[in-house]
Design a protein around this motif. Structure first.
Motif, short mmCIF file in Angstrom:
data_model
loop_
_atom_site.label_atom_id
_atom_site.label_comp_id
_atom_site.label_asym_id
_atom_site.label_seq_id
_atom_site.Cartn_x
_atom_site.Cartn_y
_atom_site.Cartn_z
N THR A 34 8.14 -49.67 29.84
CA THR A 34 7.27 -49.02 29.04
C THR A 34 7.61 -47.87 27.83
OG1 THR A 34 6.49 -46.96 29.96
CG2 THR A 34 5.53 -49.19 30.44
N GLU A 35 7.19 -47.07 26.96
CA GLU A 35 8.27 -46.43 26.63
C GLU A 35 8.37 -44.92 27.43
OE1 GLU A 35 3.45 -45.28 26.24
OE2 GLU A 35 4.20 -46.39 26.04
N ARG A 36 6.79 -44.74 28.23
CA ARG A 36 7.29 -43.77 29.41
C ARG A 36 8.22 -43.49 30.55
NH1 ARG A 36 3.58 -38.89 29.02
NH2 ARG A 36 4.96 -38.18 30.06
N ARG A 37 8.42 -44.38 31.32
CA ARG A 37 9.10 -45.40 32.17
C ARG A 37 9.62 -46.54 32.31
NH1 ARG A 37 7.67 -40.88 32.41
NH2 ARG A 37 6.31 -39.00 34.14
N ASP A 45 0.23 -57.49 36.28
CA ASP A 45 -0.56 -58.41 35.40
C ASP A 45 -0.71 -57.36 34.70
OD1 ASP A 45 -2.80 -59.38 34.99
OD2 ASP A 45 -4.28 -57.69 35.73
N LEU A 46 -0.36 -57.83 32.88
CA LEU A 46 -0.67 -57.31 31.75
C LEU A 46 -1.77 -57.87 30.80
CD1 LEU A 46 0.76 -55.60 29.06
CD2 LEU A 46 1.30 -57.73 28.35
N GLU A 58 -2.65 -53.13 29.85
CA GLU A 58 -3.12 -52.11 30.14
C GLU A 58 -1.98 -53.01 31.75
OE1 GLU A 58 -6.52 -51.34 33.90
OE2 GLU A 58 -7.16 -51.64 31.86
N VAL A 59 -1.53 -52.32 32.46
CA VAL A 59 -0.50 -53.43 32.98
C VAL A 59 -0.73 -52.71 34.34
CG1 VAL A 59 2.13 -53.91 33.67
CG2 VAL A 59 1.49 -52.66 31.10
N ALA A 60 -0.47 -53.42 35.31
CA ALA A 60 -1.07 -52.82 36.69
C ALA A 60 0.42 -53.71 37.66
CB ALA A 60 -2.69 -54.10 37.17
N LEU A 61 0.47 -53.19 37.96
CA LEU A 61 2.09 -53.11 39.49
C LEU A 61 1.55 -53.02 40.71
CD1 LEU A 61 4.56 -51.01 37.22
CD2 LEU A 61 3.78 -53.07 36.80
N THR A 62 2.27 -53.75 41.41
CA THR A 62 2.08 -53.73 42.79
C THR A 62 3.13 -53.78 44.23
OG1 THR A 62 0.55 -55.06 42.91
CG2 THR A 62 0.59 -55.44 45.02
N ASP A 63 3.85 -53.08 43.97
CA ASP A 63 4.67 -52.37 45.18
C ASP A 63 5.76 -52.46 43.92
OD1 ASP A 63 3.41 -53.59 47.44
OD2 ASP A 63 3.71 -55.01 47.24
N ARG A 80 -0.96 -48.25 37.68
CA ARG A 80 -1.71 -48.75 36.31
C ARG A 80 -1.46 -47.86 35.47
NH1 ARG A 80 -6.44 -46.84 34.59
NH2 ARG A 80 -7.15 -48.20 32.80
N VAL A 81 -0.69 -48.51 34.32
CA VAL A 81 -0.20 -47.81 32.75
C VAL A 81 -1.14 -48.48 32.11
CG1 VAL A 81 1.95 -48.08 31.81
CG2 VAL A 81 2.13 -47.97 34.40
N VAL A 82 -1.35 -47.16 31.64
CA VAL A 82 -2.19 -47.89 30.36
C VAL A 82 -1.16 -47.01 28.51
CG1 VAL A 82 -4.04 -47.65 28.25
CG2 VAL A 82 -4.04 -47.66 31.06
#
Length: 99
Positions: A34-37, A45-46, A58-63, A80-82
């Motif tokens: 992403t622009e920050r990380r 899940d995008l 909205e991006v949900a990442l697991t593990d 969860r990244v927005v």
């Protein structure tokens, strides 16, 4: 602490972070930017969302593992990244994992 000592400290932290990345990348299936990380994750899940005429992601990442030199704990169960900027998601292949 002098400016040189501070620079050396930051360089050492960045090198340690890269070494950690090299050691853990084989544990993950995806790279997410992403622009920050920068993240490594096993599930992504995008979702593209709209609100008040604005488009965001909205991006949900697991593990996940977070590339952040200032975090004391980089392994997280879920994130969860927005973001309003583009998101780059790549699936890792075994050849890419062996650095």
């Amino acid at each position: 602490m002098s400016a040189e000592e501070l620079e050396n400290y930051e360089t050492d932290r960045e090198l340690a972070l890269y070494r950690e990345y090299r050691d853990v990348v084989h544990l993950f299936s995806f790279v997410v930017e992403t622009e920050r990380r920068f993240y490594l994750a096993n599930s992504v899940d995008l979702q593209v969302r709209t609100a008040a005429g604005e488009v965001f992601f909205e991006v949900a990442l697991t593990d996940a593992w977070v590339w952040d030199v200032y975090r004391s704990k980089r392994f997280v169960k879920s994130v969860r990244v927005v973001t309003f900027k583009d998101v780059n998601i790549e699936e890792l292949t075994p050849a890419e994992i062996s650095l």
